[in-house]
Scaffold this motif. Structure first.
Motif, PDB file in Angstrom:
ATOM      1  N   PHE A  41      -7.894   7.948   8.456  1.00  0.00           N
ATOM      2  CA  PHE A  41      -6.473   7.798   8.124  1.00  0.00           C
ATOM      3  C   PHE A  41      -5.908   9.019   7.407  1.00  0.00           C
ATOM      4  O   PHE A  41      -4.750   9.387   7.610  1.00  0.00           O
ATOM      5  CB  PHE A  41      -6.258   6.577   7.243  1.00  0.00           C
ATOM      6  N   PHE A  42      -6.713   9.608   6.518  1.00  0.00           N
ATOM      7  CA  PHE A  42      -6.169  10.682   5.666  1.00  0.00           C
ATOM      8  C   PHE A  42      -6.923  11.977   5.903  1.00  0.00           C
ATOM      9  O   PHE A  42      -8.142  11.938   6.083  1.00  0.00           O
ATOM     10  CB  PHE A  42      -6.260  10.262   4.191  1.00  0.00           C
ATOM     11  N   PRO A  43      -6.338  13.080   5.880  1.00  0.00           N
ATOM     12  CA  PRO A  43      -4.896  13.297   5.691  1.00  0.00           C
ATOM     13  C   PRO A  43      -4.066  12.924   6.926  1.00  0.00           C
ATOM     14  O   PRO A  43      -2.902  12.575   6.786  1.00  0.00           O
ATOM     15  CB  PRO A  43      -4.798  14.786   5.400  1.00  0.00           C
ATOM     16  N   SER A  44      -4.667  13.049   8.134  1.00  0.00           N
ATOM     17  CA  SER A  44      -3.889  12.622   9.297  1.00  0.00           C
ATOM     18  C   SER A  44      -4.720  11.633  10.094  1.00  0.00           C
ATOM     19  O   SER A  44      -5.943  11.633  10.009  1.00  0.00           O
ATOM     20  CB  SER A  44      -3.545  13.823  10.180  1.00  0.00           C
ATOM     21  N   VAL A  45      -4.071  10.739  10.856  1.00  0.00           N
ATOM     22  CA  VAL A  45      -4.781   9.721  11.621  1.00  0.00           C
ATOM     23  C   VAL A  45      -5.535  10.374  12.762  1.00  0.00           C
ATOM     24  O   VAL A  45      -4.996  11.209  13.493  1.00  0.00           O
ATOM     25  CB  VAL A  45      -3.799   8.684  12.185  1.00  0.00           C
ATOM     26  N   LYS A  46      -6.825  10.007  12.861  1.00  0.00           N
ATOM     27  CA  LYS A  46      -7.597  10.545  13.965  1.00  0.00           C
ATOM     28  C   LYS A  46      -8.592   9.490  14.441  1.00  0.00           C
ATOM     29  O   LYS A  46      -9.325   8.908  13.647  1.00  0.00           O
ATOM     30  CB  LYS A  46      -8.367  11.803  13.507  1.00  0.00           C
TER      31      LYS A  46
ATOM     32  N   ASN B 117       8.551   9.800  -4.941  1.00  0.00           N
ATOM     33  CA  ASN B 117       7.278   9.798  -4.221  1.00  0.00           C
ATOM     34  C   ASN B 117       7.529   9.657  -2.720  1.00  0.00           C
ATOM     35  O   ASN B 117       8.426   8.924  -2.302  1.00  0.00           O
ATOM     36  CB  ASN B 117       6.411   8.645  -4.692  1.00  0.00           C
ATOM     37  N   PRO B 118       6.691  10.300  -1.912  1.00  0.00           N
ATOM     38  CA  PRO B 118       6.885  10.206  -0.470  1.00  0.00           C
ATOM     39  C   PRO B 118       6.238   8.948   0.106  1.00  0.00           C
ATOM     40  O   PRO B 118       5.242   8.468  -0.414  1.00  0.00           O
ATOM     41  CB  PRO B 118       6.175  11.461   0.044  1.00  0.00           C
ATOM     42  N   VAL B 119       6.827   8.398   1.141  1.00  0.00           N
ATOM     43  CA  VAL B 119       6.189   7.317   1.896  1.00  0.00           C
ATOM     44  C   VAL B 119       5.685   7.948   3.185  1.00  0.00           C
ATOM     45  O   VAL B 119       6.458   8.577   3.926  1.00  0.00           O
ATOM     46  CB  VAL B 119       7.185   6.197   2.208  1.00  0.00           C
ATOM     47  N   THR B 120       4.365   7.813   3.420  1.00  0.00           N
ATOM     48  CA  THR B 120       3.803   8.495   4.592  1.00  0.00           C
ATOM     49  C   THR B 120       3.414   7.492   5.667  1.00  0.00           C
ATOM     50  O   THR B 120       3.118   6.326   5.378  1.00  0.00           O
ATOM     51  CB  THR B 120       2.549   9.305   4.201  1.00  0.00           C
ATOM     52  N   LEU B 121       3.414   7.941   6.894  1.00  0.00           N
ATOM     53  CA  LEU B 121       3.002   7.110   8.033  1.00  0.00           C
ATOM     54  C   LEU B 121       1.550   6.681   7.869  1.00  0.00           C
ATOM     55  O   LEU B 121       1.189   5.522   8.101  1.00  0.00           O
ATOM     56  CB  LEU B 121       3.166   7.927   9.325  1.00  0.00           C
ATOM     57  N   GLU B 122       0.709   7.610   7.406  1.00  0.00           N
ATOM     58  CA  GLU B 122      -0.723   7.309   7.260  1.00  0.00           C
ATOM     59  C   GLU B 122      -0.944   6.171   6.266  1.00  0.00           C
ATOM     60  O   GLU B 122      -1.770   5.284   6.501  1.00  0.00           O
ATOM     61  CB  GLU B 122      -1.493   8.557   6.792  1.00  0.00           C
ATOM     62  N   SER B 123      -0.214   6.199   5.178  1.00  0.00           N
ATOM     63  CA  SER B 123      -0.437   5.140   4.184  1.00  0.00           C
ATOM     64  C   SER B 123       0.055   3.790   4.702  1.00  0.00           C
ATOM     65  O   SER B 123      -0.512   2.748   4.387  1.00  0.00           O
ATOM     66  CB  SER B 123       0.222   5.488   2.856  1.00  0.00           C
TER      67      SER B 123
ATOM     68  N   ASN C   2       0.812  -1.226   0.000  1.00  0.00           N
ATOM     69  CA  ASN C   2       0.000   0.000   0.000  1.00  0.00           C
ATOM     70  C   ASN C   2       0.847   1.279   0.000  1.00  0.00           C
ATOM     71  O   ASN C   2       0.635   2.137  -0.866  1.00  0.00           O
ATOM     72  CB  ASN C   2      -0.980  -0.022   1.164  1.00  0.00           C
ATOM     73  N   PRO C   3       1.794   1.435   0.931  1.00  0.00           N
ATOM     74  CA  PRO C   3       2.566   2.687   0.938  1.00  0.00           C
ATOM     75  C   PRO C   3       3.370   2.905  -0.342  1.00  0.00           C
ATOM     76  O   PRO C   3       3.702   4.050  -0.665  1.00  0.00           O
ATOM     77  CB  PRO C   3       3.487   2.547   2.151  1.00  0.00           C
ATOM     78  N   ALA C   4       3.671   1.835  -1.074  1.00  0.00           N
ATOM     79  CA  ALA C   4       4.424   2.007  -2.307  1.00  0.00           C
ATOM     80  C   ALA C   4       3.598   2.685  -3.384  1.00  0.00           C
ATOM     81  O   ALA C   4       4.137   3.288  -4.309  1.00  0.00           O
ATOM     82  CB  ALA C   4       4.914   0.654  -2.794  1.00  0.00           C
ATOM     83  N   PHE C   5       2.296   2.582  -3.283  1.00  0.00           N
ATOM     84  CA  PHE C   5       1.443   3.185  -4.310  1.00  0.00           C
ATOM     85  C   PHE C   5       0.608   4.341  -3.787  1.00  0.00           C
ATOM     86  O   PHE C   5       0.155   5.168  -4.546  1.00  0.00           O
ATOM     87  CB  PHE C   5       0.523   2.109  -4.906  1.00  0.00           C
TER      88      PHE C   5
ATOM     89  N   LEU D  97      -0.019   2.873   7.892  1.00  0.00           N
ATOM     90  CA  LEU D  97      -1.046   2.434   8.845  1.00  0.00           C
ATOM     91  C   LEU D  97      -2.287   1.939   8.111  1.00  0.00           C
ATOM     92  O   LEU D  97      -2.873   0.911   8.446  1.00  0.00           O
ATOM     93  CB  LEU D  97      -1.416   3.583   9.787  1.00  0.00           C
ATOM     94  N   PHE D  98      -2.677   2.680   7.078  1.00  0.00           N
ATOM     95  CA  PHE D  98      -3.872   2.286   6.324  1.00  0.00           C
ATOM     96  C   PHE D  98      -3.649   0.919   5.655  1.00  0.00           C
ATOM     97  O   PHE D  98      -4.526   0.070   5.647  1.00  0.00           O
ATOM     98  CB  PHE D  98      -4.224   3.338   5.271  1.00  0.00           C
ATOM     99  N   GLY D  99      -2.457   0.733   5.116  1.00  0.00           N
ATOM    100  CA  GLY D  99      -2.115  -0.543   4.483  1.00  0.00           C
ATOM    101  C   GLY D  99      -2.246  -1.680   5.469  1.00  0.00           C
ATOM    102  O   GLY D  99      -2.851  -2.722   5.171  1.00  0.00           O
ATOM    103  N   ALA D 100      -1.683  -1.462   6.661  1.00  0.00           N
ATOM    104  CA  ALA D 100      -1.754  -2.504   7.681  1.00  0.00           C
ATOM    105  C   ALA D 100      -3.205  -2.787   8.047  1.00  0.00           C
ATOM    106  O   ALA D 100      -3.634  -3.952   8.152  1.00  0.00           O
ATOM    107  CB  ALA D 100      -0.971  -2.088   8.915  1.00  0.00           C
ATOM    108  N   ALA D 101      -4.003  -1.727   8.218  1.00  0.00           N
ATOM    109  CA  ALA D 101      -5.404  -1.894   8.610  1.00  0.00           C
ATOM    110  C   ALA D 101      -6.192  -2.618   7.519  1.00  0.00           C
ATOM    111  O   ALA D 101      -6.964  -3.550   7.795  1.00  0.00           O
ATOM    112  CB  ALA D 101      -6.034  -0.543   8.908  1.00  0.00           C
ATOM    113  N   ALA D 102      -5.969  -2.223   6.269  1.00  0.00           N
ATOM    114  CA  ALA D 102      -6.704  -2.844   5.166  1.00  0.00           C
ATOM    115  C   ALA D 102      -6.346  -4.324   5.052  1.00  0.00           C
ATOM    116  O   ALA D 102      -7.218  -5.179   4.863  1.00  0.00           O
ATOM    117  CB  ALA D 102      -6.410  -2.118   3.864  1.00  0.00           C
ATOM    118  N   ALA D 103      -5.041  -4.606   5.186  1.00  0.00           N
ATOM    119  CA  ALA D 103      -4.599  -5.996   5.100  1.00  0.00           C
ATOM    120  C   ALA D 103      -5.231  -6.826   6.202  1.00  0.00           C
ATOM    121  O   ALA D 103      -5.712  -7.945   5.974  1.00  0.00           O
ATOM    122  CB  ALA D 103      -3.081  -6.063   5.203  1.00  0.00           C
ATOM    123  N   CYS D 104      -5.246  -6.252   7.386  1.00  0.00           N
ATOM    124  CA  CYS D 104      -5.815  -6.934   8.543  1.00  0.00           C
ATOM    125  C   CYS D 104      -7.292  -7.231   8.306  1.00  0.00           C
ATOM    126  O   CYS D 104      -7.779  -8.342   8.551  1.00  0.00           O
ATOM    127  CB  CYS D 104      -5.622  -6.024   9.752  1.00  0.00           C
ATOM    128  N   MET D 105      -8.013  -6.225   7.779  1.00  0.00           N
ATOM    129  CA  MET D 105      -9.436  -6.391   7.510  1.00  0.00           C
ATOM    130  C   MET D 105      -9.658  -7.496   6.477  1.00  0.00           C
ATOM    131  O   MET D 105     -10.510  -8.369   6.644  1.00  0.00           O
ATOM    132  CB  MET D 105      -9.991  -5.053   7.000  1.00  0.00           C
TER     133      MET D 105
END
Lengths: 296, 564
Positions: free
Chosen positions: A251-256, A89-95, A71-74, A97-105
């Motif tokens: 998750f975006f733009p910042s985790v809340k 391209n930037p690698v962000t903390l949010e992406s 996820n963070p790669a794209f 976390l989102f990748g991990a959450a999506a994978a988990c789901m």
């Protein structure tokens, strides 16, 4: 260990899995996700034992890691930039976390489905649909009768044809295709011919009379009602939590997400209990059994 | 009280002048057990189907059928569905749903019975028929006998007052068939249900039948108690007498004074009465020459220490099997279900390979031969269900189809087809659809198809299943002709009588291996239970008398000696 939850009424089973699948797809809150994943894994191990452990470590774990990494790669959204990739391209903390959450789901849903398959056998499914559409349930039942039968007959025909050198495994490509079609044609004639007798048997037993009822071996007894009430209570708690915004995460733009409060802990507990219902009833029954045996 | 009264009923299928039923008059009393017999195509099934309106075939009908004193056409469908139970021939075709419990409830569901009553009735039936053990199973896991028992139970759940069975055991092996008939008897005896049944296995039914009705070409030619009906048939010198139980035929062959015996037990008593307390046992040595041909240099089929299993971790199906079939032999393999008989055939035809040991046909390994070589002019296999061979709309096209791709000219093809058509007596059937033929005719058409490949070795799997006595004799005639022409025949069968009468060598299978094999006479003489009815009846006097003819011959010889 024998699974106790699958001996409950199909309505109970079905309600449980519907709730589980929906909740684990909608609620992305980390605590919720962890609870759902752990419960799903626990139940699948309970149902299938060693083979489930093997399956999870061999397939589910790599899948989870792969999806979390990809996820963070794209996906480059998010405000907390950790570093830049070679492409700029930037690698962000949010992406991440989102990748991990999506994978988990994703993994959770797959594991839930595997449990669903083991618990909701065809006759339970047919029974539930029969409540809604009685004629459909009979059709389902007939399909389940005829598919294995046709497969067996296909093998019989194929081996009979093999013995006169006319099977799909014999001859050149054109001959094989021709033989295959021939086998299908025999199969069709056979099926139509034999269906006449099936129709006779159905008519002879009064099929088509008015007021057909639907019989099943399932009975909604007290145990099932109590379980339904219990599950409804938990579900109500979780839904209240959802209304209050306890269960979701942005998750975006910042985790809340909402913080930990006494209320949120209550909702987490309710969700945990709901998810663990099958495992808990099995454990409780196991303990009771040990107790009874030790008394004897 | 009468259940059915059939008054002057005639019936003709559409477009046919010949009447399938002509002027049938019949009364069936409540609680009776009636057996209906006759050659295939004599109108038995047509008559039975007149007894329930939904099953009636289309055609021209005359006469009236009364059910319980009322016109059957006026009885509503609900009454007919529950009061008239109908079991058909094929166990598989009658099952509608996927689970045993659902099948049991199917009829009651149709009648609109409420679920709690269904629960009770289903429980009762499952207990009566001993189905509890497989109540939750899928129907596809059941054996043929269990399936037919399930069909019977699901009909009995509707609590019918009359049970009609149309050749219910023709697709079952002897053990399952005996079991099934035993249950039918119990229903009649314990529940008082009226039973009307058509059957080829008369030996087991006649002892409890109240009446035996014999039909011929749409007419009833005898309607009497079994013993009397037998006497009538004998007096008429009728072909159907060949279908009667062996004791009856033996008694008739001896001139037939007094009532004919029906069961083996009565047969023994009759035999003892005939021969008196004459202790002089009449033992003759089996002729050594019989069946001991010079072993050929190369056996047609040779098994050497063969082991086989279907799955890697599965049980062994064939265990250490060794035997040889000489060229030109008529080799019969008998034995119970699941002992590996059919598997052995599949090993001969190269369908499966043994994991240990060797299979050779004429010195070659069949599994390694290309199919073109193996199945052309070499090995012919007649499958258990002849329907699996038919591909065309008519028998004639089907036969020609066999020769397509052989590169023969049309004249050559016509000549070859002409030869097998003559041989299998198919000429009147050529224009018909293969599925419209009767069981015996289908068998002959399938045999003709296989013969077009000119096999030197012919494998048959249960060729007599579902055939009546007449068609069996016809098949036996064909097989003997082939055998005389040098074709080696290997037959797997449950039909002991057939093997005893026509086989040359018989072998018994048990637990994946061959227990014993010998010439047919010696084989059955050596068995005390697994043998023909004639032998069981007479073996306390002449253990080597196997067929009906043997017993009659010895009876005559003994009484001649006694009178001299």
């Amino acid at each position: 260990m024998r699974d106790v939850f699958s001996t409950y009424h199909p309505v109970v089973n079905f309600a449980y899995f519907t709730a589980m699948l929906l909740f684990s797809m909608i609620f992305m809150h980390p605590v919720f996700q962890v609870i759902a994943l752990i419960s799903a894994l626990a139940y699948s191990v309970l149902l299938k034992g060693k083979s489930a452990v093997k399956f999870h470590t061999l397939y589910m774990l790599p899948l989870l890691l792969f999806m979390a990494v990809i996820n963070p790669a794209f996906n480059h959204a998010g405000v907390t930039i950790l570093f830049y990739l070679k492409s700029g391209n930037p690698v962000t903390l949010e992406s991440i976390l989102f990748g991990a959450a999506a994978a988990c789901m994703f993994v959770t849903v797959i594991v839930w489905f595997s449990c669903y398959n083991a618990v909701m056998t065809s006759d339970k499914f047919i029974y539930l649909f029969g409540k809604i559409l009685p004629s459909l349930s009979l059709i389902f039942s007939m399909v389940l009768r005829f598919v294995p039968r046709y497969i067996t007959q296909m093998k019989v025909i194929s081996s009979a044809q093999k013995c006169i050198g006319r099977d799909i495994s014999q001859g050149n490509v054109v001959q094989r295709a021709r033989n295959g079609i021939k086998i299908l044609s025999i199969m069709t004639t056979w099926a139509l011919e034999n269906a006449i007798e099936t129709a006779d048997s159905m008519k002879s037993r009064g099929y088509g009379l008015r007021g057909r009822t639907s019989y099943s071996i399932f009975r909604l007894d007290r145990r099932d009602r109590i379980m339904l009430a219990l599950m409804s209570t938990f579900i109500a708690f979780v839904l209240i939590g959802a209304v209050m915004g306890e269960n979701t995460i942005r998750f975006f733009p910042s985790v809340k997400m909402s913080g930990i409060t006494p209320m949120s802990i209550a909702v987490y507990t309710a969700y945990f209990l709901l998810c663990m219902v099958p495992v808990l009833v099995t454990i409780v029954e196991g303990i009771k059994w040990k107790f009874i045996v030790s008394k004897m | 009280m009468e259940v059915y009264r059939i008054e002057n009923v005639s019936f003709a299928f559409p477009g046919q002048k010949r009447k399938a039923l002509s002027h049938i008059d019949l009364t069936i009393q409540s609680g009776e057990f009636i057996t209906l017999c006759g050659k295939s195509g004599c109108g038995k099934s047509t008559l039975l189907r007149q007894l329930k309106t939904v099953l009636r075939p289309h055609g021209e009908r005359e006469g009236i059928v009364y059910f319980g004193g009322r016109h059957l056409d006026e009885a509503d469908q609900r009454t007919q569905a529950s009061k008239i139970g109908f079991v058909l021939q094929n166990p598989d075709n009658q099952i509608v749903t996927d689970k045993v419990w659902h099948e049991l409830a199917f009829g009651l569901e149709s009648l609109g019975v409420d679920p709690s009553s269904i629960r009770l009735r289903v429980a009762e039936m499952a207990s009566f028929f001993g189905i509890q053990a497989w109540y939750h199973r899928s129907v596809s896991e059941l054996s043929g006998g269990q399936k037919q028992l399930l069909n019977l139970a699901s009909i009995m759940a509707m609590n019918p007052s009359v049970l009609i069975l149309d050749e219910p055991t023709s697709q079952l092996d002897p053990i399952a068939a005996a079991d099934f008939l035993e249950t039918v008897k119990r229903i009649n005896r314990d529940l008082g249900t009226t039973v009307v049944i058509t059957e080829h296995r008369l030996e087991e039914l006649l002892s409890i039948s109240d009446r035996l009705i014999v039909m011929e070409e749409g007419r009833i030619i005898a309607d009497e108690t079994p013993v009397k009906a037998g006497e009538m048939l004998h007096a008429m010198n009728h072909a159907m007498f060949k279908a009667m139980p062996s004791p009856m035929q033996i008694a008739a062959g001896m001139g037939g004074e007094g009532a004919f015996p029906v069961t083996v037990k009565e047969g023994r008593q009759w035999l003892d009465a005939l021969l008196g307390d004459n202790p002089r046992e009449y033992h003759e040595e089996l002729k050594e020459a019989d069946g001991k041909k010079e072993p050929a240099a190369r056996p047609a089929i040779a098994f050497k220490d063969v082991w086989f299993k279907y799955e890697k971790h599965g049980p062994d199906v064939i265990k250490d099997l060794s035997f040889e079939v000489q060229e030109g032999q008529f080799y019969c393999i008998v034995g119970g279900n699941g002992t590996g008989k059919t598997t052995t055939l599949s090993l001969i035809s190269g369908m499966h390979k043994p994991y240990r040991g060797k299979v050779h046909i004429s010195g070659k390994n069949p599994a390694k031969m290309p199919s073109r070589e193996l199945f052309n002019q070499y090995l012919g296999v007649l499958p258990q269900n002849p329907q699996t061979l038919f591909v065309k709309k008519t028998v004639e096209e089907d036969l020609y189809e066999m020769l397509s791709g052989t590169g023969m000219t049309n004249e050559e093809k016509a000549e070859k087809v002409g030869v097998v058509v003559d041989f299998a007596e198919l000429a009147p059937l050529l224009a018909m659809h293969p599925y419209d033929l009767s069981g015996g005719e289908q068998q002959r058409a399938a045999l003709a198809k296989v013969l077009l490949l000119e096999p030197k070795i012919l494998l048959l799997d249960e060729p007599t299943k579902g055939l009546d006595g007449f068609f069996k004799e016809k098949l036996a005639g064909l097989l003997k002709k082939l055998n005389a022409a040098g074709v080696t025949i290997v037959m797997v069968s449950h039909d002991i009588e057939f093997c005893a009468k026509h086989g040359e060598i018989c072998a018994m299978f048990f637990d994946g291996s061959m227990i014993t094999s010998d010439s047919a006479k010696a084989f059955f003489a050596g068995n005390s239970f697994y043998t023909t009815a004639a032998n069981r009846m007479a073996r306390h006097r002449w253990s080597e008398a196997v067929t009906i003819e043997d017993v009659i011959e010895r009876c005559k010889a003994t009484s001649l000696q006694a009178s001299v």
